[in-house]
Design an enzyme around this catalytic site. Structure first.
Site, mmCIF file in Angstrom:
data_model
loop_
_atom_site.group_PDB
_atom_site.id
_atom_site.type_symbol
_atom_site.label_atom_id
_atom_site.label_comp_id
_atom_site.label_asym_id
_atom_site.label_seq_id
_atom_site.Cartn_x
_atom_site.Cartn_y
_atom_site.Cartn_z
ATOM 1 C CB CYS A 120 -2.100 7.094 1.542
ATOM 2 S SG CYS A 120 -3.411 6.018 2.168
ATOM 3 C CD GLU B 125 -2.817 -1.328 0.148
ATOM 4 O OE1 GLU B 125 -2.989 -0.327 -0.585
ATOM 5 O OE2 GLU B 125 -3.405 -2.400 -0.046
#
Length: 478
Positions: A261, A227
């Site tokens: 993010c 990720e």
């Protein structure tokens, strides 16, 4: 003929460094390989331990987030609340996810039954990130345990209060053969990868370290979920509501001081709404963070003095070039940056467009139409998220058909990360694999095919001699 053994030279063959784990990974794997973690009851017991951990220490977690990140209590509640929702969702659906899934068989395989069973992988490694230190460790841990695995966690050293609390809580709530925690810097993570063979690795962080994790995993052919975040564009069309669009973009960009993010990284705005959107940013900035945002209790701080100084220098240069449309002030004493809107004309060369900003700074680019915006999206690395404000069904389908991203959200930002029913993951440089909801259960499971057939009938058509059987075989095989 055997080759004589080469004498060991302590200078050229140093002793291996001591293990970082009190209990070896091989021992943790034995619990899975022996079948102990397969029953639904065992998995629900681990989820209950995690639920009790969060219920008993939620206020301490809030305090740790304030210490590490200057996180307001409401924003901390977003992080912890998403975890609790995921726990409830997983406990409610776990029995169904575990159930073998029947598969149809071709005519020639009758009578028989086919199925796919989700089975544990073994012992997994979870390397968390500092910006959401509890969510990015406990969220994947939740899925790993639900899938019947044991786990080793490596929290980020850049959020030390949260890492220490995680180590304390997980050690007190789980036996070491189920969960172990290792604290330390990147060198510690490297030693873990060198010393131990894991059955799956989930890493959350930057692309550079992600490549190193992938290379280390390749030595053992260990599957990896990465990720990695990304530069997430937001496209604003002419018919978007300026006030709502500005408020949601500003909230998403400033959440956790921009260190998210999924945050919108830059805005591609059409000319017809640009001026109204800029005015709405100014109005919404005052409404959300007051006349002096640097004094707002609702704005977190930048983690790391070096990062703050680099961002402050970028803003100084942007101000000298006349690019700052809104905000731009910094407070070095508290490492805070007020919400800032910056005009960008050259997206390929502007310093603020060369990396994921991770700050409450939002570059604004004016584009002629939707097609120009989509062309800019395609010229950049595939993002973790892509946001669209305004437009109708035609514009939305055009965006979906003409771009690639981990997720797409229409008329909002960031909120998809808190929805257990939607998979979370990137594509290409923004990530590999996914978790959240059933996607997380499947990421930490092996999909094992099982075929059962009877001993009768046993027609001779597939066995030698083959003479005269080709026509029948072709008809059976289609």
């Amino acid at each position: 003929m055997t080759t004589p053994a080469t004498p060991t030279n302590p200078d050229t063959n140093p002793e291996p460094s001591p293990s970082l784990l009190p209990l070896p990974v091989a021992t943790m794997r034995q619990l899975v390989e022996g079948g102990n973690s397969r029953p639904l009851a065992w998995r629900l017991e681990q989820l209950q331990r995690l639920d009790h951990l969060m219920a008993s220490a939620s206020q301490r977690m809030v305090e740790a987030l304030a210490s590490d990140l200057g996180r307001p209590e409401v924003e901390a509640s977003f992080e912890l609340g998403a975890l609790r929702q995921e726990l409830r969702h997983t406990r409610r659906h776990l029995a169904g996810w575990m159930r073998p899934r029947r598969r149809s068989l071709p005519l020639w395989a009758w009578p028989g039954q086919g199925a796919v069973r989700a089975e544990p992988l073994g012992c997994v490694l979870i390397i968390g990130a500092w910006n959401y230190p509890f969510d990015l460790c406990l969220h994947p841990l939740l899925h790993a345990l639900a899938a019947g695995n044991t786990a080793v966690l490596k929290p980020s050293e850049q959020s030390p209060a949260s890492a220490a609390l995680l180590a304390e809580l997980l050690t007190s709530h789980f036996p070491p053969e189920v969960v172990q925690v290792v604290c330390g810097d990147g060198a510690v993570a490297s030693r873990l990868l060198e010393q131990e063979r894991f059955d799956h690795i989930l890493y959350t962080g930057g692309e550079r370290v992600g490549r190193l994790v992938l290379a280390a995993a390749a030595r053992h052919l260990t599957p990896v979920t990465l990720e990695l975040g990304g530069r997430n564009p937001a496209i604003v069309l002419d018919d978007a509501d300026p006030a709502i669009t500005a408020r949601r973009l500003l909230w998403g960009r400033c959440l956790n001081a921009g260190q998210t993010c999924l945050a919108p990284n830059h805005v591609l705005v059409l000319p017809g709404v640009r001026d109204a959107l800029v005015a709405a940013f100014a109005e919404q900035g005052r409404a959300l963070y007051g006349q002096d945002p640097l004094a707002s209790p609702d704005l977190g701080r930048i983690v790391g003095a070096g990062r703050f100084e680099r961002l402050a220098e970028h803003l100084t240069q942007a101000r000298e070039r006349g690019q700052v449309l809104l905000g731009g002030r910094c407070d070095p004493a508290h490492r805070t940056i007020e919400p800032t809107l910056v005009a960008v004309d050259e997206p390929l060369t502007d310093p603020l467009m060369q990396e994921e900003l991770f700050a409450p700074i939002l570059p604004l680019l004016t584009v002629g139409d939707l097609e120009e915006a989509l062309a800019l999206v395609r010229r950049s690395p595939k993002p973790l998220a892509l946001y669209l404000f305004g437009g109708g069904e035609g514009e939305r389908e055009r965006l979906l058909a003409g771009t690639s991203s981990g997720s797409v959200v229409v008329n909002d930002v960031v909120v998809q990360g808190g929805m257990a029913s939607l998979r979370f993951g990137g594509i290409g440089p923004s990530g590999m694999g996914a978790y959240h909801g059933e996607a997380g259960f499947l990421s930490f499971s092996h999909q094992r095919a099982v075929l059962s057939r009877s001993l009768w009938p046993d027609p001779p058509v597939r066995f030698p001699p083959y003479a005269g059987k080709l026509g029948l075989i072709r008809r059976l095989m289609g």
